[in-house]
Design a protein around this motif. Sequence first.
Motif, short mmCIF file in Angstrom:
data_model
loop_
_atom_site.label_atom_id
_atom_site.label_comp_id
_atom_site.label_asym_id
_atom_site.label_seq_id
_atom_site.Cartn_x
_atom_site.Cartn_y
_atom_site.Cartn_z
N VAL A 227 9.23 2.36 1.00
CA VAL A 227 8.14 1.53 1.48
C VAL A 227 8.56 0.94 2.82
N MET A 228 7.74 1.13 3.83
CA MET A 228 8.01 0.55 5.14
C MET A 228 7.51 -0.90 5.14
N PRO A 229 8.18 -1.80 5.84
CA PRO A 229 7.77 -3.21 5.84
C PRO A 229 6.32 -3.43 6.27
N GLU A 230 5.79 -2.59 7.16
CA GLU A 230 4.40 -2.79 7.60
C GLU A 230 3.39 -2.43 6.52
N TRP A 231 3.82 -1.77 5.45
CA TRP A 231 2.92 -1.45 4.33
C TRP A 231 2.82 -2.60 3.34
N VAL A 232 3.68 -3.61 3.47
CA VAL A 232 3.71 -4.74 2.54
C VAL A 232 2.58 -5.69 2.87
N VAL A 233 1.83 -6.07 1.85
CA VAL A 233 0.72 -7.03 1.99
C VAL A 233 1.24 -8.44 1.84
N SER A 234 2.02 -8.69 0.78
CA SER A 234 2.54 -10.03 0.52
C SER A 234 3.56 -9.95 -0.61
N HIS A 235 4.18 -11.10 -0.87
CA HIS A 235 4.96 -11.26 -2.09
C HIS A 235 3.97 -11.50 -3.23
N GLN B 4 -3.59 -2.16 -3.91
CA GLN B 4 -2.27 -2.78 -3.74
C GLN B 4 -1.45 -2.56 -5.01
N ILE B 5 -0.20 -2.18 -4.82
CA ILE B 5 0.68 -1.88 -5.94
C ILE B 5 1.80 -2.93 -5.98
N PRO B 6 2.06 -3.52 -7.15
CA PRO B 6 3.20 -4.43 -7.25
C PRO B 6 4.49 -3.64 -7.48
N GLY B 7 5.55 -4.07 -6.82
CA GLY B 7 6.83 -3.41 -6.99
C GLY B 7 7.98 -4.36 -6.72
N THR B 8 9.18 -3.89 -7.03
CA THR B 8 10.40 -4.66 -6.85
C THR B 8 11.31 -3.93 -5.88
N ILE B 9 11.79 -4.64 -4.87
CA ILE B 9 12.71 -4.04 -3.91
C ILE B 9 14.09 -3.93 -4.56
N LYS B 10 14.56 -2.70 -4.70
CA LYS B 10 15.89 -2.46 -5.26
C LYS B 10 16.95 -2.40 -4.16
N GLY C 11 13.68 -0.03 5.97
CA GLY C 11 12.88 0.48 4.87
C GLY C 11 13.31 -0.16 3.58
N PHE C 12 12.42 -0.12 2.59
CA PHE C 12 12.72 -0.66 1.27
C PHE C 12 12.68 0.49 0.26
N ALA C 13 13.63 0.49 -0.65
CA ALA C 13 13.57 1.40 -1.81
C ALA C 13 12.99 0.57 -2.95
N VAL C 14 11.78 0.92 -3.38
CA VAL C 14 10.99 0.08 -4.29
C VAL C 14 10.72 0.81 -5.60
N GLN C 15 10.77 0.05 -6.68
CA GLN C 15 10.39 0.55 -7.99
C GLN C 15 9.07 -0.13 -8.36
N ARG C 16 8.02 0.66 -8.52
CA ARG C 16 6.70 0.08 -8.76
C ARG C 16 6.46 -0.20 -10.24
N HIS C 17 5.58 -1.21 -10.49
CA HIS C 17 5.10 -1.46 -11.85
C HIS C 17 4.07 -0.39 -12.17
N LEU C 18 4.13 0.11 -13.39
CA LEU C 18 3.20 1.15 -13.80
C LEU C 18 1.82 0.54 -14.07
N TYR D 105 0.86 -1.17 0.00
CA TYR D 105 0.00 0.00 0.00
C TYR D 105 0.90 1.23 0.00
N PRO D 106 0.84 2.06 -1.06
CA PRO D 106 1.70 3.24 -1.07
C PRO D 106 1.37 4.19 0.08
N ASP D 107 2.39 4.68 0.74
CA ASP D 107 2.27 5.58 1.89
C ASP D 107 1.51 4.94 3.05
N GLY D 108 1.33 3.63 3.04
CA GLY D 108 0.65 2.94 4.12
C GLY D 108 -0.85 3.12 4.11
N VAL D 109 -1.38 3.79 3.09
CA VAL D 109 -2.82 4.03 3.00
C VAL D 109 -3.47 2.83 2.32
#
Length: 170
Positions: A129-137, A75-81, A91-98, A67-71
Amino acid sequence: LKHWLNRPSCPPVFKDVKSLFDRFVSPTVDAILEDSLRAVLHARVIYKGSIYTRESTHVGNSLILYYPDGVTHTQIPGTIKYIFRTKHGVGFAVQRHLPLHSYPDPFRHYPYFPAQLHSSSLADHLEVVMPEWVVSHFARWNFSPQHIVAVSLCRVRIPLSPTCFNSLTI
């Protein structure tokens, strides 16, 4: 360190992570700012029983739905860089899929099948992205050169009794 981060020769990853540090501290207090800019990069981290890695370590464990910004909305898919740790936590630096704007998501009709159609292109920038904002892989299927299907791998656990393990033969 503050001066180094503001130089044009500073690597882009540190410039992207700098915005996170600026949010946590007052930029007017140099001593606090310099102390909070200290970060350690990690290849992997375990958070609440799940393993997260940067893409260069293991692609599968770097694919996340969040969830971007924890809101809590889409759900947005992204890759942890990058994975980094500061005194404020991980924290994770993530690049999201458009998102796709040209096609409606064919999976929207199936609420119990957790798949989404997205562009195979990634955003130009990194977001924190903070880890608590992550829903799943998620599992990524390259549907076409322009599209991916992101299937949520939300963890479901059925407790097994110890007797189940006694009857297994290997």
